[in-house]
Motif scaffolding. Structure first.
Motif, PDB file in Angstrom:
ATOM      1  N   ASP A  70      -1.226  -1.663 -19.121  1.00 56.56           N
ATOM      2  CA  ASP A  70      -2.005  -2.814 -18.644  1.00 56.56           C
ATOM      3  C   ASP A  70      -3.087  -3.195 -19.641  1.00 56.56           C
ATOM      4  O   ASP A  70      -3.302  -4.376 -19.926  1.00 56.56           O
ATOM      5  CB  ASP A  70      -2.644  -2.503 -17.288  1.00 56.56           C
ATOM      6  CG  ASP A  70      -1.647  -2.498 -16.158  1.00 56.56           C
ATOM      7  OD1 ASP A  70      -0.519  -2.992 -16.362  1.00 56.56           O
ATOM      8  OD2 ASP A  70      -1.995  -1.992 -15.070  1.00 56.56           O
ATOM      9  N   LEU A  71      -3.776  -2.204 -20.164  1.00 52.31           N
ATOM     10  CA  LEU A  71      -4.840  -2.470 -21.128  1.00 52.31           C
ATOM     11  C   LEU A  71      -4.275  -3.092 -22.402  1.00 52.31           C
ATOM     12  O   LEU A  71      -4.843  -4.049 -22.935  1.00 52.31           O
ATOM     13  CB  LEU A  71      -5.591  -1.182 -21.451  1.00 52.31           C
ATOM     14  CG  LEU A  71      -6.792  -1.304 -22.368  1.00 52.31           C
ATOM     15  CD1 LEU A  71      -7.846  -2.199 -21.736  1.00 52.31           C
ATOM     16  CD2 LEU A  71      -7.374   0.063 -22.666  1.00 52.31           C
ATOM     17  N   ALA A  72      -3.141  -2.545 -22.863  1.00 51.67           N
ATOM     18  CA  ALA A  72      -2.524  -3.103 -24.070  1.00 51.67           C
ATOM     19  C   ALA A  72      -2.096  -4.546 -23.827  1.00 51.67           C
ATOM     20  O   ALA A  72      -2.252  -5.407 -24.700  1.00 51.67           O
ATOM     21  CB  ALA A  72      -1.322  -2.256 -24.485  1.00 51.67           C
ATOM     22  N   GLY A  73      -1.596  -4.841 -22.619  1.00 49.09           N
ATOM     23  CA  GLY A  73      -1.215  -6.212 -22.280  1.00 49.09           C
ATOM     24  C   GLY A  73      -2.421  -7.140 -22.266  1.00 49.09           C
ATOM     25  O   GLY A  73      -2.346  -8.282 -22.709  1.00 49.09           O
ATOM     26  N   SER A  74      -3.552  -6.627 -21.767  1.00 54.05           N
ATOM     27  CA  SER A  74      -4.774  -7.442 -21.756  1.00 54.05           C
ATOM     28  C   SER A  74      -5.211  -7.770 -23.173  1.00 54.05           C
ATOM     29  O   SER A  74      -5.611  -8.898 -23.464  1.00 54.05           O
ATOM     30  CB  SER A  74      -5.892  -6.697 -21.030  1.00 54.05           C
ATOM     31  OG  SER A  74      -5.567  -6.525 -19.682  1.00 54.05           O
ATOM     32  N   SER A  81      -4.687 -15.576 -26.987  1.00 54.84           N
ATOM     33  CA  SER A  81      -5.646 -16.639 -26.690  1.00 54.84           C
ATOM     34  C   SER A  81      -6.457 -17.012 -27.923  1.00 54.84           C
ATOM     35  O   SER A  81      -6.655 -18.196 -28.220  1.00 54.84           O
ATOM     36  CB  SER A  81      -6.585 -16.175 -25.573  1.00 54.84           C
ATOM     37  OG  SER A  81      -7.608 -17.109 -25.353  1.00 54.84           O
ATOM     38  N   ILE A  82      -6.904 -16.030 -28.664  1.00 58.76           N
ATOM     39  CA  ILE A  82      -7.677 -16.281 -29.881  1.00 58.76           C
ATOM     40  C   ILE A  82      -6.813 -16.968 -30.931  1.00 58.76           C
ATOM     41  O   ILE A  82      -7.251 -17.894 -31.619  1.00 58.76           O
ATOM     42  CB  ILE A  82      -8.306 -14.979 -30.408  1.00 58.76           C
ATOM     43  CG1 ILE A  82      -9.399 -14.505 -29.436  1.00 58.76           C
ATOM     44  CG2 ILE A  82      -8.878 -15.166 -31.800  1.00 58.76           C
ATOM     45  CD1 ILE A  82      -9.937 -13.120 -29.743  1.00 58.76           C
ATOM     46  N   ALA A  83      -5.556 -16.527 -31.054  1.00 51.74           N
ATOM     47  CA  ALA A  83      -4.644 -17.150 -32.016  1.00 51.74           C
ATOM     48  C   ALA A  83      -4.363 -18.601 -31.635  1.00 51.74           C
ATOM     49  O   ALA A  83      -4.293 -19.487 -32.503  1.00 51.74           O
ATOM     50  CB  ALA A  83      -3.338 -16.365 -32.097  1.00 51.74           C
ATOM     51  N   ALA A 137     -16.322 -13.944 -12.964  1.00 57.50           N
ATOM     52  CA  ALA A 137     -17.305 -14.708 -13.726  1.00 57.50           C
ATOM     53  C   ALA A 137     -17.708 -13.979 -15.002  1.00 57.50           C
ATOM     54  O   ALA A 137     -17.822 -14.587 -16.075  1.00 57.50           O
ATOM     55  CB  ALA A 137     -18.532 -14.984 -12.852  1.00 57.50           C
ATOM     56  N   THR A 138     -17.925 -12.681 -14.914  1.00 53.81           N
ATOM     57  CA  THR A 138     -18.300 -11.903 -16.099  1.00 53.81           C
ATOM     58  C   THR A 138     -17.166 -11.860 -17.114  1.00 53.81           C
ATOM     59  O   THR A 138     -17.386 -12.025 -18.318  1.00 53.81           O
ATOM     60  CB  THR A 138     -18.683 -10.468 -15.688  1.00 53.81           C
ATOM     61  OG1 THR A 138     -19.701 -10.530 -14.699  1.00 53.81           O
ATOM     62  CG2 THR A 138     -19.178  -9.672 -16.870  1.00 53.81           C
ATOM     63  N   ALA A 139     -15.940 -11.646 -16.617  1.00 52.69           N
ATOM     64  CA  ALA A 139     -14.790 -11.621 -17.524  1.00 52.69           C
ATOM     65  C   ALA A 139     -14.634 -12.957 -18.244  1.00 52.69           C
ATOM     66  O   ALA A 139     -14.406 -12.997 -19.458  1.00 52.69           O
ATOM     67  CB  ALA A 139     -13.515 -11.272 -16.752  1.00 52.69           C
ATOM     68  N   ALA A 140     -14.787 -14.052 -17.499  1.00 53.81           N
ATOM     69  CA  ALA A 140     -14.655 -15.370 -18.121  1.00 53.81           C
ATOM     70  C   ALA A 140     -15.758 -15.599 -19.147  1.00 53.81           C
ATOM     71  O   ALA A 140     -15.505 -16.104 -20.249  1.00 53.81           O
ATOM     72  CB  ALA A 140     -14.698 -16.452 -17.048  1.00 53.81           C
ATOM     73  N   THR A 141     -16.964 -15.211 -18.798  1.00 52.78           N
ATOM     74  CA  THR A 141     -18.087 -15.414 -19.715  1.00 52.78           C
ATOM     75  C   THR A 141     -17.864 -14.649 -21.011  1.00 52.78           C
ATOM     76  O   THR A 141     -18.002 -15.198 -22.111  1.00 52.78           O
ATOM     77  CB  THR A 141     -19.411 -14.966 -19.056  1.00 52.78           C
ATOM     78  OG1 THR A 141     -19.599 -15.707 -17.856  1.00 52.78           O
ATOM     79  CG2 THR A 141     -20.582 -15.196 -19.987  1.00 52.78           C
ATOM     80  N   LEU A 142     -17.525 -13.390 -20.891  1.00 54.73           N
ATOM     81  CA  LEU A 142     -17.339 -12.585 -22.101  1.00 54.73           C
ATOM     82  C   LEU A 142     -16.081 -12.977 -22.863  1.00 54.73           C
ATOM     83  O   LEU A 142     -16.042 -12.901 -24.088  1.00 54.73           O
ATOM     84  CB  LEU A 142     -17.318 -11.102 -21.736  1.00 54.73           C
ATOM     85  CG  LEU A 142     -18.656 -10.568 -21.209  1.00 54.73           C
ATOM     86  CD1 LEU A 142     -18.529  -9.113 -20.823  1.00 54.73           C
ATOM     87  CD2 LEU A 142     -19.752 -10.743 -22.232  1.00 54.73           C
ATOM     88  N   TRP A 143     -15.028 -13.357 -22.133  1.00 46.95           N
ATOM     89  CA  TRP A 143     -13.787 -13.779 -22.790  1.00 46.95           C
ATOM     90  C   TRP A 143     -14.031 -15.051 -23.591  1.00 46.95           C
ATOM     91  O   TRP A 143     -13.635 -15.169 -24.736  1.00 46.95           O
ATOM     92  CB  TRP A 143     -12.726 -14.018 -21.731  1.00 46.95           C
ATOM     93  CG  TRP A 143     -11.402 -14.477 -22.266  1.00 46.95           C
ATOM     94  CD1 TRP A 143     -11.090 -15.696 -22.776  1.00 46.95           C
ATOM     95  CD2 TRP A 143     -10.209 -13.708 -22.328  1.00 46.95           C
ATOM     96  NE1 TRP A 143      -9.775 -15.746 -23.135  1.00 46.95           N
ATOM     97  CE2 TRP A 143      -9.208 -14.541 -22.875  1.00 46.95           C
ATOM     98  CE3 TRP A 143      -9.865 -12.426 -21.964  1.00 46.95           C
ATOM     99  CZ2 TRP A 143      -7.903 -14.117 -23.063  1.00 46.95           C
ATOM    100  CZ3 TRP A 143      -8.564 -12.009 -22.147  1.00 46.95           C
ATOM    101  CH2 TRP A 143      -7.604 -12.840 -22.699  1.00 46.95           C
TER     102      TRP A 143
END
Length: 156
Positions: A70-74, A81-83, A137-143
């Motif tokens: 799961d972590l590797a998939g994230s 997303s960055i690419a 909200a935190t995940a979106a902010t940091l992402w």
């Protein structure tokens, strides 16, 4: 005649001692078998415990592998997303401005939704709902804003 009586007494005594020895051997065999069965029972209980421990270890290993996957998939999702972000070319100024304001607006809305949920939820539901909304909200902010330094080679 005394010899015959002595011989008969010896035969009878030997027979009695033989029967007594056989009976004692059977009694001893009974206790030996009982002890052997108790030993086998203890051995099987030990093996059952060992198998249960091995199953628990295998379960823990499987759960760790699932978490790692799961972590590797994230991380792959973040890389993709960055690419995708890096692959976008500059466009009209208003398109770039709309694209640039989307993340801050979405983040602000997500935090407002989290606050509204917290204010509107009952005490019972508040912790679980608030945890989930705050996580999002935190995940979106940091992402979205975790790595927003200027990109080299792109127009400013």
């Amino acid at each position: 005649m005394a010899d015959i009586a002595g011989l008969a007494a010896s035969a009878a005594g030997g027979g009695l001692f033989g029967l007594l020895g056989t009976a004692l051997g059977r009694v001893a065999g009974f206790f030996e078998k009982r002890q052997q069965l108790a030993h086998e029972k203890a051995r099987w209980q030990h093996e059952v415990q060992l198998i249960e421990l091995q199953q628990a270890a295998a379960r823990a290993e499987t759960e760790a592998e699932i978490a790692l996957t799961d972590l590797a998939g994230s991380w792959r999702g973040l890389d993709t997303s960055i690419a995708a972000e890096a692959a976008m070319r500059a466009s009209y100024k208003w398109v770039d401005a709309a694209r640039g304001i989307t993340r801050p607006v979405l983040t602000l809305l997500l935090w407002l939704i989290a606050g509204a949920i917290w204010l509107g939820a009952s005490e019972v539901d508040r912790s679980a709902i608030t945890e989930t909304a705050t996580f999002a909200a935190t995940a979106a902010t940091l992402w979205w804003f975790g790595d927003r330094g200027p990109s080299k080679g792109l127009p400013k």
